[in-house]
Design an enzyme around this catalytic site. Sequence first.
Site, PDB file in Angstrom:
ATOM      1  N   LYS A  20     -10.452  -1.262  -2.734  1.00 50.78           N
ATOM      2  CA  LYS A  20      -9.311  -2.163  -2.518  1.00 50.78           C
ATOM      3  C   LYS A  20      -8.413  -1.593  -1.425  1.00 50.78           C
ATOM      4  O   LYS A  20      -7.958  -2.323  -0.528  1.00 50.78           O
ATOM      5  CB  LYS A  20      -8.545  -2.313  -3.833  1.00 50.78           C
ATOM      6  N   ARG A  25      -6.456  -2.176   4.331  1.00 49.67           N
ATOM      7  CA  ARG A  25      -6.243  -1.540   5.643  1.00 49.67           C
ATOM      8  C   ARG A  25      -7.054  -2.232   6.743  1.00 49.67           C
ATOM      9  O   ARG A  25      -6.584  -2.468   7.849  1.00 49.67           O
ATOM     10  CB  ARG A  25      -6.590  -0.058   5.564  1.00 49.67           C
ATOM     11  N   SER A 165       6.398   6.842  -2.563  1.00 50.90           N
ATOM     12  CA  SER A 165       5.090   6.199  -2.421  1.00 50.90           C
ATOM     13  C   SER A 165       4.571   6.426  -1.009  1.00 50.90           C
ATOM     14  O   SER A 165       5.314   6.254  -0.036  1.00 50.90           O
ATOM     15  CB  SER A 165       5.164   4.693  -2.685  1.00 50.90           C
ATOM     16  N   GLN A 167       2.713   4.521   0.348  1.00 50.55           N
ATOM     17  CA  GLN A 167       2.519   3.188   0.938  1.00 50.55           C
ATOM     18  C   GLN A 167       3.552   2.875   2.010  1.00 50.55           C
ATOM     19  O   GLN A 167       3.277   2.132   2.959  1.00 50.55           O
ATOM     20  CB  GLN A 167       2.555   2.127  -0.165  1.00 50.55           C
ATOM     21  N   ASP A 307      -3.927   7.115  -9.392  1.00 49.68           N
ATOM     22  CA  ASP A 307      -4.637   6.030 -10.080  1.00 49.68           C
ATOM     23  C   ASP A 307      -5.687   6.533 -11.057  1.00 49.68           C
ATOM     24  O   ASP A 307      -6.227   5.746 -11.837  1.00 49.68           O
ATOM     25  CB  ASP A 307      -5.278   5.096  -9.056  1.00 49.68           C
ATOM     26  N   ARG A 338       2.591   4.180 -16.651  1.00 54.87           N
ATOM     27  CA  ARG A 338       1.233   4.508 -17.092  1.00 54.87           C
ATOM     28  C   ARG A 338       1.198   5.746 -17.999  1.00 54.87           C
ATOM     29  O   ARG A 338       0.302   5.881 -18.834  1.00 54.87           O
ATOM     30  CB  ARG A 338       0.306   4.687 -15.879  1.00 54.87           C
ATOM     31  N   ARG A 380      -5.486  -0.956 -14.777  1.00 52.31           N
ATOM     32  CA  ARG A 380      -6.078   0.366 -14.982  1.00 52.31           C
ATOM     33  C   ARG A 380      -5.945   0.837 -16.434  1.00 52.31           C
ATOM     34  O   ARG A 380      -6.767   1.619 -16.920  1.00 52.31           O
ATOM     35  CB  ARG A 380      -5.509   1.382 -13.992  1.00 52.31           C
ATOM     36  N   LYS A 406      -6.590  -8.135 -11.167  1.00 48.79           N
ATOM     37  CA  LYS A 406      -5.702  -7.642 -10.090  1.00 48.79           C
ATOM     38  C   LYS A 406      -6.531  -6.885  -9.043  1.00 48.79           C
ATOM     39  O   LYS A 406      -6.312  -6.986  -7.863  1.00 48.79           O
ATOM     40  CB  LYS A 406      -4.620  -6.727 -10.651  1.00 48.79           C
TER      41      LYS A 406
HETATM   42  O1  LIG Z   1      -2.140   3.330  -0.143  1.00 53.00           O
HETATM   43  C1  LIG Z   1      -2.831   2.858  -1.082  1.00 53.00           C
HETATM   44  O2  LIG Z   1      -3.841   2.162  -0.922  1.00 53.00           O
HETATM   45  C2  LIG Z   1      -2.442   3.217  -2.467  1.00 53.00           C
HETATM   46  C3  LIG Z   1      -1.580   4.261  -2.686  1.00 53.00           C
HETATM   47  C4  LIG Z   1      -1.244   4.766  -4.019  1.00 53.00           C
HETATM   48  O3  LIG Z   1       0.106   4.555  -4.258  1.00 53.00           O
HETATM   49  P1  LIG Z   1       1.197   5.753  -4.129  1.00 53.00           P
HETATM   50  O4  LIG Z   1       1.108   6.298  -2.756  1.00 53.00           O
HETATM   51  O5  LIG Z   1       2.495   5.056  -4.392  1.00 53.00           O
HETATM   52  O6  LIG Z   1       0.825   6.770  -5.161  1.00 53.00           O
HETATM   53  C5  LIG Z   1      -2.057   4.129  -5.146  1.00 53.00           C
HETATM   54  O7  LIG Z   1      -1.378   4.248  -6.411  1.00 53.00           O
HETATM   55  C6  LIG Z   1      -2.317   2.685  -4.882  1.00 53.00           C
HETATM   56  O8  LIG Z   1      -3.170   2.162  -5.908  1.00 53.00           O
HETATM   57  C7  LIG Z   1      -3.015   2.433  -3.567  1.00 53.00           C
HETATM   58  C1  LIG Z   2      -0.938   0.856  -8.154  1.00 52.16           C
HETATM   59  C2  LIG Z   2      -1.993   0.170  -7.724  1.00 52.16           C
HETATM   60  O1  LIG Z   2      -1.989  -0.704  -6.653  1.00 52.16           O
HETATM   61  P1  LIG Z   2      -0.687  -1.238  -5.889  1.00 52.16           P
HETATM   62  O2  LIG Z   2       0.248  -0.051  -5.678  1.00 52.16           O
HETATM   63  O3  LIG Z   2      -1.243  -1.758  -4.616  1.00 52.16           O
HETATM   64  O4  LIG Z   2      -0.042  -2.294  -6.753  1.00 52.16           O
HETATM   65  C3  LIG Z   2      -3.338   0.316  -8.351  1.00 52.16           C
HETATM   66  O5  LIG Z   2      -4.292  -0.299  -7.822  1.00 52.16           O
HETATM   67  O6  LIG Z   2      -3.440   1.060  -9.370  1.00 52.16           O
END
Ligand SMILES: O=C(O)C1=C[C@@H](OP(=O)(O)O)[C@@H](O)[C@H](O)C1
Ligand SMILES: C=C(OP(=O)(O)O)C(=O)O
Length: 428
Positions: A20, A25, A165, A167, A307, A338, A380, A406
């Site tokens: 995913k 990306r 994060s 992200q 995760d 979690r 999860r 999801k």
């Molecule tokens: O960059 C990504 O694809 C992800 C980063 C992770 O989040 P965090 O960086 O907030 O831990 C992970 O939990 C998420 O499922 C996917």
């Molecule tokens: C946290 C997750 O994804 P996202 O952060 O993209 O919601 C996940 O896939 O466990």
Amino acid sequence: MIIKITPQTLDGTIHVPASKSMTHRELIASALAKGSSTLRNVTMSKDIEATIRILRQFGAVIDVEKGEKETLIHVTGGLKKQEGTIIADAGESGSTLRFLIPIGIYSGNRVQWTGHGRLSERPLTPYYDLFDEKGIAYQAESGGLPLTVEGKWEGGLFELPGNVSSQFFTGILFILPLLAGGSALESTTEVESEGYINMTIDTMRKRNIALTLRRAGHYEVFGPQEYEAADTAVEGDYSQAAFWLAAGLSGGTVKLTGLTRNSRQGDRAILDILIRMNAFLAFEHDDIIAVESQTEGTVIDARDCPDLVPVLAALASVSKGKTEIVNAARVRLKESDRLHAMAVELNKIGAKVEETKDGLIIEGVPALTGGTVSSWNDHRIAMALAAISPRCKDSLIIEGAEVVAKSYPGFWDDFASISRIPPEVIKE
Ligand SMILES: O=C(O)C1=C[C@@H](OP(=O)(O)O)[C@@H](O)[C@H](O)C1
Ligand SMILES: C=C(OP(=O)(O)O)C(=O)O
């Protein structure tokens, strides 16, 4: 949906769905590129649909081709300023929201971001602080969603905390090469989930973007550069593979195909952790076979593989001895808390799990009782509990089982394919 699982040995082969994280990306890089890209071996899910939906609103032309054996996604890149405000529904996808907010600003559109479930409670403060510093206009309802954003990026220094994060780093990295002049992205703290940032860098470099990784959390990019279109296959998802590895180790023989052994995915760490837990794993080129094992407790640092916490907590609950999961505080900020969810649900079925501030302490037991558990609306959590059902004495009933869609809509079909007695839907 409520699913009833009959405890049994699980035997068979699972073709692991596409990553995913990588699919998000590749979609974004393709939308930023001129020309047409093709993504192969794609697995559709609610999160991926959210990213596709919003990239289309930003102007990319995206066509999903569902074939007999394979799903392809064709993307013609190019972002366009639309009339009025775009209402961008990110669903429950944190990746979609954090990755695309900077791209929405870059596209010149006024965007109102919305979401569902717990997405509105998941942190966005790192972006608010950056917007304040960069003069980007935004309005957040009580700090969350709906969030309306409009503005213009300029190259320069971008600073973000690396312990909320990764992200946010991915979202900003994607737009830096598009900005005139040199830019730098600096972490103001230790970086967590660094593997995910490296996945982003790999994707950008594959699209002919040059960037310098000075050290973890410190990146330099000159601009403007152009993303190249590409024809690329998405590799198998180690975060999803982890559930099948745990299922085989809990009771059966499960072979996994579709993975790439030398993957850069952060959750490939599952292999090292399981081997440390005395798991019996056999390797056939890129395929992996997990065989029922008496796994043993260990210390698990979840800082870069958040995760994996639900499935490792589940497996640890039926492993010999003590397991300690540490550096997992951020895991409380996902689709559910979690740490709390796994402690509550595992203890409901006979496990011995204690929550700590940033992790879990788990004393393994020989068997779980079975009974009724909740998914906490978290894919999860549902999949982790299903994975250790072979170690339950009685049936395991999972409430909210539909939530797997999801990330993995085919999860229950795959589970049935390795079961003598398939899971039973006792309530739609
Ligand atoms: O960059 C990504 O694809 C992800 C980063 C992770 O989040 P965090 O960086 O907030 O831990 C992970 O939990 C998420 O499922 C996917
Ligand atoms: C946290 C997750 O994804 P996202 O952060 O993209 O919601 C996940 O896939 O466990």
